[in-house]
Write a protein that holds these residues in place. Structure first.
Motif, PDB file in Angstrom:
ATOM      1  N   GLY A  77      40.779 -25.567 -46.495  1.00 41.64           N
ATOM      2  CA  GLY A  77      39.894 -26.239 -45.543  1.00 41.64           C
ATOM      3  C   GLY A  77      40.331 -26.015 -44.111  1.00 41.64           C
ATOM      4  O   GLY A  77      40.526 -26.959 -43.340  1.00 41.64           O
ATOM      5  N   SER A  78      40.455 -24.747 -43.735  1.00 41.69           N
ATOM      6  CA  SER A  78      41.036 -24.399 -42.419  1.00 41.69           C
ATOM      7  C   SER A  78      40.185 -24.840 -41.247  1.00 41.69           C
ATOM      8  O   SER A  78      40.703 -25.026 -40.141  1.00 41.69           O
ATOM      9  CB  SER A  78      41.253 -22.883 -42.313  1.00 41.69           C
ATOM     10  N   GLY A  79      38.879 -24.970 -41.445  1.00 42.23           N
ATOM     11  CA  GLY A  79      38.012 -25.409 -40.345  1.00 42.23           C
ATOM     12  C   GLY A  79      38.097 -24.461 -39.161  1.00 42.23           C
ATOM     13  O   GLY A  79      37.757 -23.285 -39.249  1.00 42.23           O
ATOM     14  N   PHE A  82      43.132 -24.736 -38.228  1.00 43.34           N
ATOM     15  CA  PHE A  82      44.306 -25.620 -38.169  1.00 43.34           C
ATOM     16  C   PHE A  82      44.673 -26.124 -39.548  1.00 43.34           C
ATOM     17  O   PHE A  82      43.811 -26.688 -40.224  1.00 43.34           O
ATOM     18  CB  PHE A  82      44.030 -26.807 -37.248  1.00 43.34           C
ATOM     19  N   GLU A 100      38.023 -21.562 -46.537  1.00 41.24           N
ATOM     20  CA  GLU A 100      37.035 -22.392 -45.836  1.00 41.24           C
ATOM     21  C   GLU A 100      35.666 -22.213 -46.492  1.00 41.24           C
ATOM     22  O   GLU A 100      35.199 -21.101 -46.685  1.00 41.24           O
ATOM     23  CB  GLU A 100      36.991 -21.992 -44.344  1.00 41.24           C
ATOM     24  N   SER A 101      35.032 -23.350 -46.816  1.00 37.81           N
ATOM     25  CA  SER A 101      33.777 -23.281 -47.572  1.00 37.81           C
ATOM     26  C   SER A 101      32.548 -23.091 -46.688  1.00 37.81           C
ATOM     27  O   SER A 101      31.522 -22.624 -47.163  1.00 37.81           O
ATOM     28  CB  SER A 101      33.614 -24.554 -48.417  1.00 37.81           C
ATOM     29  N   ARG A 102      32.634 -23.475 -45.413  1.00 40.11           N
ATOM     30  CA  ARG A 102      31.424 -23.384 -44.578  1.00 40.11           C
ATOM     31  C   ARG A 102      31.302 -21.986 -43.995  1.00 40.11           C
ATOM     32  O   ARG A 102      32.223 -21.461 -43.382  1.00 40.11           O
ATOM     33  CB  ARG A 102      31.474 -24.450 -43.479  1.00 40.11           C
ATOM     34  N   ARG A 105      31.855 -21.346 -40.194  1.00 39.53           N
ATOM     35  CA  ARG A 105      33.269 -21.480 -39.831  1.00 39.53           C
ATOM     36  C   ARG A 105      34.079 -20.299 -40.334  1.00 39.53           C
ATOM     37  O   ARG A 105      34.930 -19.762 -39.621  1.00 39.53           O
ATOM     38  CB  ARG A 105      33.840 -22.792 -40.378  1.00 39.53           C
ATOM     39  N   ALA A 128      37.469 -24.184 -52.500  1.00 38.51           N
ATOM     40  CA  ALA A 128      38.798 -23.944 -53.066  1.00 38.51           C
ATOM     41  C   ALA A 128      38.825 -24.170 -54.573  1.00 38.51           C
ATOM     42  O   ALA A 128      39.610 -23.553 -55.286  1.00 38.51           O
ATOM     43  CB  ALA A 128      39.815 -24.861 -52.379  1.00 38.51           C
ATOM     44  N   GLU A 129      37.940 -25.037 -55.066  1.00 32.51           N
ATOM     45  CA  GLU A 129      37.914 -25.352 -56.500  1.00 32.51           C
ATOM     46  C   GLU A 129      37.517 -24.153 -57.345  1.00 32.51           C
ATOM     47  O   GLU A 129      37.864 -24.085 -58.525  1.00 32.51           O
ATOM     48  CB  GLU A 129      36.901 -26.472 -56.805  1.00 32.51           C
ATOM     49  N   PHE A 144      41.831 -32.515 -45.027  1.00 30.65           N
ATOM     50  CA  PHE A 144      41.060 -31.785 -46.030  1.00 30.65           C
ATOM     51  C   PHE A 144      40.414 -32.734 -47.035  1.00 30.65           C
ATOM     52  O   PHE A 144      39.208 -32.663 -47.281  1.00 30.65           O
ATOM     53  CB  PHE A 144      41.987 -30.793 -46.730  1.00 30.65           C
TER      54      PHE A 144
HETATM   55  C1  LIG Z   1      37.783 -32.200 -41.562  1.00 26.16           C
HETATM   56  S1  LIG Z   1      37.769 -30.489 -41.561  1.00 26.16           S
HETATM   57  C2  LIG Z   1      39.449 -30.122 -41.109  1.00 26.16           C
HETATM   58  C3  LIG Z   1      39.595 -28.719 -40.609  1.00 26.16           C
HETATM   59  C4  LIG Z   1      41.011 -28.324 -40.187  1.00 26.16           C
HETATM   60  N1  LIG Z   1      41.914 -28.248 -41.327  1.00 26.16           N
HETATM   61  C5  LIG Z   1      41.549 -29.258 -39.142  1.00 26.16           C
HETATM   62  O1  LIG Z   1      42.451 -30.032 -39.450  1.00 26.16           O
HETATM   63  O2  LIG Z   1      41.050 -29.222 -38.000  1.00 26.16           O
HETATM   64  C6  LIG Z   1      37.759 -30.042 -43.287  1.00 26.16           C
HETATM   65  C7  LIG Z   1      37.391 -28.609 -43.521  1.00 26.16           C
HETATM   66  O3  LIG Z   1      37.541 -28.319 -44.896  1.00 26.16           O
HETATM   67  C8  LIG Z   1      36.421 -27.604 -45.348  1.00 26.16           C
HETATM   68  N2  LIG Z   1      36.294 -27.927 -46.774  1.00 26.16           N
HETATM   69  C9  LIG Z   1      35.958 -29.141 -47.303  1.00 26.16           C
HETATM   70  N3  LIG Z   1      35.986 -29.093 -48.643  1.00 26.16           N
HETATM   71  C10 LIG Z   1      36.334 -27.813 -48.980  1.00 26.16           C
HETATM   72  C11 LIG Z   1      36.548 -27.145 -50.209  1.00 26.16           C
HETATM   73  N4  LIG Z   1      36.380 -27.772 -51.365  1.00 26.16           N
HETATM   74  N5  LIG Z   1      36.950 -25.856 -50.185  1.00 26.16           N
HETATM   75  C12 LIG Z   1      37.122 -25.212 -49.011  1.00 26.16           C
HETATM   76  N6  LIG Z   1      36.931 -25.794 -47.805  1.00 26.16           N
HETATM   77  C13 LIG Z   1      36.544 -27.083 -47.785  1.00 26.16           C
HETATM   78  C14 LIG Z   1      35.274 -28.095 -44.491  1.00 26.16           C
HETATM   79  O4  LIG Z   1      34.213 -27.174 -44.422  1.00 26.16           O
HETATM   80  C15 LIG Z   1      35.965 -28.308 -43.147  1.00 26.16           C
HETATM   81  O5  LIG Z   1      35.910 -27.160 -42.341  1.00 26.16           O
END
Ligand SMILES: C[S@@+](CC[C@H](N)C(=O)[O-])C[C@H]1O[C@@H](n2cnc3c(N)ncnc32)[C@H](O)[C@@H]1O
Length: 207
Positions: A77-79, A82, A100-102, A105, A128-129, A144
């Protein structure tokens, strides 16, 4: 040590990487500010404190990682990158995978990797699942998922040697305390340098 302000946070990072890395981070911040106008990557107000809130907050994870992790650093969930992309900029010798799923992004993360010339960093787009699991030397995930869910998802990437690094903000100790006993014994909380009230959940999943 608790960092106080942007200058202190920049100095903290500079003490832990070379000038080339600092130049990359500076370029990345420019890209982040620009892209944040198009997609909501980080809360706009945090850009005034970007070194403390995001860069140093990510950089500090290197203190808890093996000096030379053999294998991949996987960031779930790198967003906006970070902590994974900051680690890749500071340590371009490491293989770093940003999950990252989106779509928007992950596309932007890929464009940053190209612009910054980070040959050993890559993006895995998808949830990630369901992505093919890869054994991680270090497994990080900031903001995450609640701890039990982050552990359930991250388990696929983990071996008994994987070092887990989960910056958890102010809920770190409570989240660890609420884990079932066996899991609780595998994790502990380290103090964050970027926020006196925040903690980093770390440990190894040994079963
Ligand atoms: C709240 S953001 C945090 C992003 C970054 N890690 C930060 O701390 O700024 C969570 C991120 O995780 C991604 N995400 C959520 N569930 C996910 C999953 N199951 N697999 C991959 N990415 C996921 C979202 O799309 C989002 O970009």
């Amino acid at each position: 040590m608790i960092l106080v302000g942007e200058r202190d946070s920049m100095d903290y990072v500079a003490a832990r990487c070379d000038e080339r890395a600092m130049a990359r981070i500076g370029r990345f911040i420019d890209l982040l500010v620009e892209e944040n106008e198009r997609q909501n990557l980080v809360a706009a107000a945090t850009l005034d404190h970007v070194w403390q809130r995001h860069i140093a907050d990510s950089a500090q994870l290197l203190e808890f990682a093996p000096q030379v992790p053999r294998g991949t650093w996987v960031d779930l969930g790198s967003g906006a990158g970070f902590p994974g992309l900051v680690i890749a900029m500071m340590r371009p010798d490491l293989h770093v995978k940003l999950v990252e799923s989106r779509r928007l992004r992950s596309a932007w993360l890929s464009s940053c990797i190209d612009a910054l010339g980070l040959d050993k960093c890559e993006v895995s787009h998808g949830r990630a699942e369901v992505l093919p699991a890869e054994e991680a030397a270090v497994l990080s995930a900031r903001a995450f998922a609640p701890l039990p869910k982050a552990i359930a998802i991250g388990r696929r990437f983990s071996t008994a040697d994987t070092v887990w690094l989960l910056p958890k903000g102010r809920s770190a100790a409570q989240e660890v305390n609420e884990l079932p006993k066996r899991l609780r014994s595998m994790f502990h909380v380290e103090q964050s340098v970027s926020d006196p009230e925040a903690g980093i959940v770390t440990g190894r999943l040994t079963e």
